[in-house]
Design a protein around this motif. Structure first.
Motif: not given
Length: 174
Positions: A149-154, A108-122, A124-132
């Motif tokens: 449940l997804c209120a913090g996501l971009r 999942l970390l590799a997939g999020i890091a390699g998400a095409r077209g997503w900014s670092w803020r995008d 981070y929002s998924l990582l932060h929310t997933a950890l929550r």
């Protein structure tokens, strides 16, 4: 005491009810209005023989009760389900794809890091929310919506990950 039980509807819910009733020792008759059982999870033949999915497109591992129901009637999910890494790519190449062959949570970390077209803020929002979600053991109150449940996501993460999963796994919008 054994009873005769009628179950109306041969979708997931009706069939689960029928299985529970049989396990409780009852005699069950299932009634279905459609030509084939399965409810929203059935396959429909379109003109020209094209097979279409009538609703549920994804059966995710979190569907523990559904997977247990399959096992209880002698169906091994490992043998009958096509397991594939999550890939939600769009025509422009954007989106998320979880790489195959890696162990969780590194995949999942590799997939999020390699998400095409997503900014670092995008990302981070998924990582932060997933950890929550993980800290809460992926549990939530029954009245909570996916949107809650997804209120913090971009917005891009919701549009390209959460919304497609809601439609394909739950057959409802966010």
């Amino acid at each position: 005491m054994s009873r005769r039980v009628a179950v109306v509807g041969a979708g997931w819910a009706g069939l689960a009810c029928a299985v529970q009733a049989v396990h409780a020792g009852h005699t069950v008759t299932v009634f279905e209005a459609a030509r084939t059982p399965g409810g929203r999870a059935r396959r429909v033949e379109a003109d020209g023989g094209l097979a279409l999915d009538n609703g549920q497109h994804i059966l995710i591992g979190a569907y523990r009760a559904t997977l247990e129901l399959m096992r209880s009637v002698g169906v091994d999910p490992q043998q009958v389900l096509l397991r594939a890494p999550l890939a939600l790519r769009f025509p422009d190449g954007g989106g998320l794809a979880i790489p195959a062959g890696m162990k969780p949570p590194m995949d999942l970390l590799a997939g999020i890091a390699g998400a095409r077209g997503w900014s670092w803020r995008d990302r981070y929002s998924l990582l932060h929310t997933a950890l929550r979600w993980r800290a809460r053991r992926f549990a939530c109150a029954p009245e909570q919506t996916v949107a809650d449940l997804c209120a913090g996501l971009r917005p891009r993460v919701v549009d390209e990950l959460i919304a497609p999963l809601c439609v394909s796994a739950l057959n409802v919008p966010v």
